[in-house]
Design a protein around this motif. Structure first.
Motif, PDB file in Angstrom:
ATOM      1  N   THR A  44       0.808  -1.222   0.000  1.00  0.00           N
ATOM      2  CA  THR A  44       0.000   0.000   0.000  1.00  0.00           C
ATOM      3  C   THR A  44       0.840   1.270   0.000  1.00  0.00           C
ATOM      4  OG1 THR A  44      -1.709  -1.226   1.204  1.00  0.00           O
ATOM      5  CG2 THR A  44      -1.930   1.173   1.106  1.00  0.00           C
ATOM      6  N   PRO A  45       1.846   1.430   0.885  1.00  0.00           N
ATOM      7  CA  PRO A  45       2.673   2.640   0.801  1.00  0.00           C
ATOM      8  C   PRO A  45       3.351   2.797  -0.557  1.00  0.00           C
ATOM      9  CG  PRO A  45       3.013   1.540   2.900  1.00  0.00           C
ATOM     10  CD  PRO A  45       2.204   0.608   2.058  1.00  0.00           C
ATOM     11  N   ALA A  46       3.759   1.678  -1.163  1.00  0.00           N
ATOM     12  CA  ALA A  46       4.376   1.755  -2.489  1.00  0.00           C
ATOM     13  C   ALA A  46       3.366   2.235  -3.528  1.00  0.00           C
ATOM     14  CB  ALA A  46       4.933   0.388  -2.877  1.00  0.00           C
ATOM     15  N   ALA A  47       2.139   1.744  -3.438  1.00  0.00           N
ATOM     16  CA  ALA A  47       1.100   2.189  -4.363  1.00  0.00           C
ATOM     17  C   ALA A  47       0.814   3.676  -4.201  1.00  0.00           C
ATOM     18  CB  ALA A  47      -0.181   1.378  -4.141  1.00  0.00           C
ATOM     19  N   LEU A  48       0.803   4.152  -2.965  1.00  0.00           N
ATOM     20  CA  LEU A  48       0.574   5.578  -2.720  1.00  0.00           C
ATOM     21  C   LEU A  48       1.708   6.424  -3.294  1.00  0.00           C
ATOM     22  CD1 LEU A  48      -0.752   5.470   0.961  1.00  0.00           C
ATOM     23  CD2 LEU A  48      -2.083   5.681  -1.147  1.00  0.00           C
ATOM     24  N   ASP A  49       2.949   5.960  -3.171  1.00  0.00           N
ATOM     25  CA  ASP A  49       4.084   6.685  -3.751  1.00  0.00           C
ATOM     26  C   ASP A  49       3.976   6.721  -5.273  1.00  0.00           C
ATOM     27  OD1 ASP A  49       5.046   7.099  -1.222  1.00  0.00           O
ATOM     28  OD2 ASP A  49       6.694   5.659  -1.362  1.00  0.00           O
ATOM     29  N   GLY A  50       3.565   5.607  -5.868  1.00  0.00           N
ATOM     30  CA  GLY A  50       3.387   5.588  -7.311  1.00  0.00           C
ATOM     31  C   GLY A  50       2.264   6.501  -7.757  1.00  0.00           C
ATOM     32  N   PHE A  51       1.196   6.528  -6.989  1.00  0.00           N
ATOM     33  CA  PHE A  51       0.073   7.414  -7.300  1.00  0.00           C
ATOM     34  C   PHE A  51       0.511   8.877  -7.258  1.00  0.00           C
ATOM     35  CE2 PHE A  51      -4.083   9.357  -5.788  1.00  0.00           C
ATOM     36  CZ  PHE A  51      -4.690   9.310  -7.034  1.00  0.00           C
ATOM     37  N   ALA A  52       1.299   9.239  -6.255  1.00  0.00           N
ATOM     38  CA  ALA A  52       1.772  10.615  -6.133  1.00  0.00           C
ATOM     39  C   ALA A  52       2.712  10.997  -7.279  1.00  0.00           C
ATOM     40  CB  ALA A  52       2.490  10.801  -4.800  1.00  0.00           C
ATOM     41  N   ALA A  53       3.404  10.023  -7.851  1.00  0.00           N
ATOM     42  CA  ALA A  53       4.351  10.295  -8.943  1.00  0.00           C
ATOM     43  C   ALA A  53       3.685  10.260 -10.312  1.00  0.00           C
ATOM     44  CB  ALA A  53       5.492   9.276  -8.902  1.00  0.00           C
ATOM     45  N   SER A  54       2.409   9.940 -10.361  1.00  0.00           N
ATOM     46  CA  SER A  54       1.715   9.772 -11.643  1.00  0.00           C
ATOM     47  C   SER A  54       0.864  10.987 -11.974  1.00  0.00           C
ATOM     48  CB  SER A  54       0.848   8.513 -11.597  1.00  0.00           C
ATOM     49  OG  SER A  54      -0.231   8.684 -10.685  1.00  0.00           O
ATOM     50  N   ASN A  55       0.360  11.017 -13.209  1.00  0.00           N
ATOM     51  CA  ASN A  55      -0.407  12.166 -13.685  1.00  0.00           C
ATOM     52  C   ASN A  55      -1.714  11.816 -14.375  1.00  0.00           C
ATOM     53  OD1 ASN A  55       1.602  14.576 -13.323  1.00  0.00           O
ATOM     54  ND2 ASN A  55       2.830  12.949 -14.252  1.00  0.00           N
ATOM     55  N   GLY A  56      -1.962  10.533 -14.625  1.00  0.00           N
ATOM     56  CA  GLY A  56      -3.102  10.146 -15.447  1.00  0.00           C
ATOM     57  C   GLY A  56      -4.453  10.372 -14.794  1.00  0.00           C
ATOM     58  N   HIS A  57      -5.450  10.628 -15.629  1.00  0.00           N
ATOM     59  CA  HIS A  57      -6.833  10.708 -15.152  1.00  0.00           C
ATOM     60  C   HIS A  57      -7.366   9.329 -14.793  1.00  0.00           C
ATOM     61  CE1 HIS A  57      -7.882  14.928 -15.761  1.00  0.00           C
ATOM     62  NE2 HIS A  57      -7.129  14.897 -16.840  1.00  0.00           N
ATOM     63  N   TYR A  58      -6.729   8.292 -15.329  1.00  0.00           N
ATOM     64  CA  TYR A  58      -7.067   6.913 -14.993  1.00  0.00           C
ATOM     65  C   TYR A  58      -5.810   6.222 -14.495  1.00  0.00           C
ATOM     66  CZ  TYR A  58     -11.520   7.652 -17.366  1.00  0.00           C
ATOM     67  OH  TYR A  58     -12.748   8.128 -17.714  1.00  0.00           O
ATOM     68  N   VAL A  59      -5.974   5.281 -13.565  1.00  0.00           N
ATOM     69  CA  VAL A  59      -4.833   4.645 -12.907  1.00  0.00           C
ATOM     70  C   VAL A  59      -5.055   3.140 -12.829  1.00  0.00           C
ATOM     71  CG1 VAL A  59      -3.467   4.495 -10.780  1.00  0.00           C
ATOM     72  CG2 VAL A  59      -4.367   6.712 -11.535  1.00  0.00           C
ATOM     73  N   ILE A  60      -4.022   2.388 -13.210  1.00  0.00           N
ATOM     74  CA  ILE A  60      -4.022   0.931 -13.067  1.00  0.00           C
ATOM     75  C   ILE A  60      -2.814   0.549 -12.227  1.00  0.00           C
ATOM     76  CG2 ILE A  60      -3.856  -1.295 -14.254  1.00  0.00           C
ATOM     77  CD1 ILE A  60      -5.125   0.030 -16.698  1.00  0.00           C
ATOM     78  N   PHE A  61      -3.033  -0.140 -11.123  1.00  0.00           N
ATOM     79  CA  PHE A  61      -1.946  -0.664 -10.302  1.00  0.00           C
ATOM     80  C   PHE A  61      -1.662  -2.102 -10.759  1.00  0.00           C
ATOM     81  CE2 PHE A  61      -4.041   2.412  -7.431  1.00  0.00           C
ATOM     82  CZ  PHE A  61      -2.968   3.242  -7.160  1.00  0.00           C
TER      83      PHE A  61
END
Length: 398
Positions: free
Chosen positions: A108-125
């Motif tokens: 989960t913390p890794a996913a949050l870091d990736g989310f913060a580094a991303s820009n897309g209107h849609y997100v796939i983990f």
């Protein structure tokens, strides 16, 4: 880099494009007919010691038929060959963003870091041991842009693979929901076609998937979707739940936290088509072997199973941020129903019996001042009574 704020751009522009002439809209955009692009999709790969799979996973992202993708890789302080694989990826694909964490605090913390580094209107983990099928992103975006109900995420099916051999073509929980739910009504979706730029999707794309999608009931409080890599989230839907401080302590269960919460608030849709590959190699937390009817394929409550904690954190977030959800248009009554639907046993076993029985009852007491400020003390205490908080406990709250 973008934090977890709500986006103020509306996503209806793409859907509305089909009802406005291309020339008329283009003139309103300075005459540039190609100034409206398809939405950017951020594909975020979470890796810990999956160096042997990572290269193939990243290749599957760059082999997508969809034209507007960014790839973010978050390495969770791997100790295997992942470091060398990441260096090779940097050399071959310089547009990939790589986040290297110094500690492994969990998925989960890794996913949050990736989310913060991303820009897309849609997100796939994406789990680093999974693969995306070539049409995965295109299918998700096509369904999102075609839907008349603007759900928070879509979930496709997954193929199950052992040693590069396909052993199952579907996923169990996903199947159960497909079999129980009727086909979607014909007027719930309108096939999207992008006209302000290169035509999309092309003629070879199977638009009939809209005939077999299913809406998941917003009251669902158990897992009914495919695993992580098959889900595509609206960014603004993730932002409603991603700012909970408790998530930094949640090692696994990321998908159940987001899927249950987002579906309860804005709904979700199942796409009855495989969009990803779930690789079974014995180290999976929730599927150590291929699924077999009426036979569990994981150890409930075993090492790595954080589902109960994820549900508890979701209840806490909904209570702590009552101002957010009531302020978004939920009535006090509907908001109370939302909490009741998602209530679960409290994984914290240290409290009295009533608190152990219900995370909602425990949370309403712990966050009473925050909660009562939004609903008012009388409504808050009525909800506590309905949640079977003892009257003696309620009386002492101010």
């Amino acid at each position: 880099m973008r934090p977890f704020e709500d986006k103020d751009q509306t996503m209806e522009a793409a859907g509305a494009a089909t009802s406005i002439s291309a020339s008329g809209l283009a003139s309103g955009l300075g005459g540039d007919k190609k100034s409206l692009r398809l939405p950017l999709v951020s594909v975020i790969v979470i890796n810990f010691n999956y160096g042997r799979f990572l290269g193939a996973t990243v290749d599957s992202i760059f082999e997508q038929t969809y034209p507007n993708i960014e790839c973010v890789i978050v390495d969770n302080a791997s100790t295997d060959e992942s470091g060398e694989v990441l260096r090779q990826i940097e050399q071959c694909r310089p547009n990939v963003k790589i986040v290297r964490r110094t500690t492994n605090d969990g998925q989960t913390p890794a996913a949050l870091d990736g989310f913060a580094a991303s820009n897309g209107h849609y997100v796939i983990f994406v789990d680093a041991d999974d693969l995306l099928l070539p049409h995965c992103v295109e299918t998700h975006v096509f369904v999102h842009l075609s839907l008349r109900v603007h759900v928070g995420f879509t979930s496709g099916d997954m193929i199950q693979v052992v040693d590069d051999q396909v052993v199952l073509g579907t996923e169990h929980a996903f199947n159960r929901t497909i079999l129980e739910r009727p086909f979607v009504k014909r007027d719930a979706a309108r096939p999207y076609r992008h006209v302000l730029g290169p035509p999309w999707p092309d003629e070879s794309f199977d638009r009939s998937i809209l005939d077999t999608i299913r809406f998941v009931p917003m009251g669902a409080n158990q897992w009914v979707w495919a695993p992580t890599s098959a889900n595509c989230f609206r960014r603004d839907a993730l932002a409603l739940f991603a700012d909970s401080p408790s998530l930094r302590g949640l090692r696994t269960g990321t998908d159940i936290y987001f899927c249950l919460g987002i579906n309860a608030v804005s709904g979700s849709v199942l796409i009855d088509q495989a969009v990803a590959v779930y690789r079974l190699h014995g180290g999976n937390v929730y599927s150590r072997r291929p699924q077999l009817n009426h036979v569990l394929c994981y150890e409930p409550g075993g090492a790595g199973d954080s589902n109960a904690l994820a549900k508890a954190y979701l209840i806490d977030h909904l209570i702590e941020r009552a101002d957010r959800f009531v302020g978004l248009g939920w009535t006090k009554f509907d908001y109370a129903r939302l909490l009741w639907r998602l209530d679960c046993p409290n994984p914290d076993r240290a409290g009295p019996p009533w608190a152990r029985r219900s995370r909602l009852a425990s949370g309403l007491v712990n966050y009473f001042k925050i909660f009562a400020r939004v609903l008012g003390p009388l409504h808050a205490k009525a909800l506590m009574l309905a949640s079977r908080v003892p009257w003696a406990e309620i009386r002492r709250l101010r």
